[in-house]
Design a protein around this motif. Structure first.
Motif, short mmCIF file in Angstrom:
data_model
loop_
_atom_site.label_atom_id
_atom_site.label_comp_id
_atom_site.label_asym_id
_atom_site.label_seq_id
_atom_site.Cartn_x
_atom_site.Cartn_y
_atom_site.Cartn_z
N GLU A 48 -44.66 12.02 30.52
CA GLU A 48 -43.62 11.01 30.50
C GLU A 48 -42.94 10.89 29.13
O GLU A 48 -41.72 10.84 29.05
N LYS A 49 -43.72 10.87 28.07
CA LYS A 49 -43.15 10.72 26.72
C LYS A 49 -42.19 11.87 26.41
O LYS A 49 -41.06 11.65 25.97
N TRP A 52 -38.87 11.69 28.59
CA TRP A 52 -37.88 10.70 28.17
C TRP A 52 -37.32 10.99 26.79
O TRP A 52 -36.17 10.66 26.51
N ARG A 63 -34.04 4.72 24.97
CA ARG A 63 -35.09 5.50 25.64
C ARG A 63 -36.16 4.56 26.21
O ARG A 63 -36.56 4.69 27.37
N GLN A 64 -36.59 3.61 25.42
CA GLN A 64 -37.62 2.67 25.88
C GLN A 64 -37.10 1.80 27.03
O GLN A 64 -37.83 1.54 27.99
N LEU A 67 -37.06 4.01 30.10
CA LEU A 67 -38.43 4.24 30.55
C LEU A 67 -38.96 3.04 31.32
O LEU A 67 -39.54 3.18 32.40
N ARG A 71 -39.97 2.94 35.25
CA ARG A 71 -41.29 2.53 35.74
C ARG A 71 -41.16 1.50 36.87
O ARG A 71 -41.91 1.55 37.84
#
Length: 168
Positions: A48-49, A52, A63-64, A67, A71
């Protein structure tokens, strides 16, 4: 003599032929629905890291946000692991020590094993989130071998992507 098998999850234990249910397809649908260009390349086998970071490379705040939104999107569209479990996995898992080494998130791995009826047959399960370096680095396989108490010559890896094969 081989004493253990270390399985990847997506595309191996969870059949990869069910593309309409795949994480890659779900992620692409999320990007399309949010007007985000789909980056070139294949993310199968990545974590996942890294995914993204590739999708939103230069804006950690955005990005966060993406993400977190993804989710939530994923929660509303769960993968039906009970339908995706490869029926040939159980007999093999009963015959050997078994570990799972997947780039998928730990809750997804546990959900797959539980819904697929395989949890009792797996000695250890590791997510790419458990390692400092993700596939293709060997960290997740070394962690599995260590947990199994084996050296690499006593285990075999089952993978479906170039990234995973390089890691194994």
């Amino acid at each position: 003599m081989i004493e253990a098998v270390i399985f990847d999850m997506d595309g191996v234990i969870a059949r990869g032929g069910e593309r309409k249910f795949s994480n890659d397809t779900r992620r692409k649908n999320f990007l399309l629905e949010n007007g985000i260009p789909i980056p070139e390349g294949n993310f199968i086998g990545s974590n996942e890291k890294a995914i993204w970071e590739a999708i939103v490379p230069n804006d950690p705040v955005r990005r966060q946000e993406m993400l977190m939104a993804y989710r939530e999107y994923r929660k509303a569209r769960p993968t039906p692991y009970g339908k995706l479990t490869d029926p040939q996995a159980e007999p093999l898992m009963n015959a050997l020590k078994v570990a799972v080494a997947s780039s998928s998130a730990a809750p997804d791995i546990m959900k797959m094993l539980t819904e697929g009826g395989l949890k009792a047959m797996v000695d250890f399960a590791f997510s790419g989130e458990d390692c400092a370096a993700h596939k293709p680095a060997p960290d997740i396989y070394l962690k599995a071998l260590n947990a199994l108490g084996l050296t690499a010559d006593k285990a075999i890896a089952v993978e479906d992507s170039p990234t995973g094969i390089a890691s194994a």
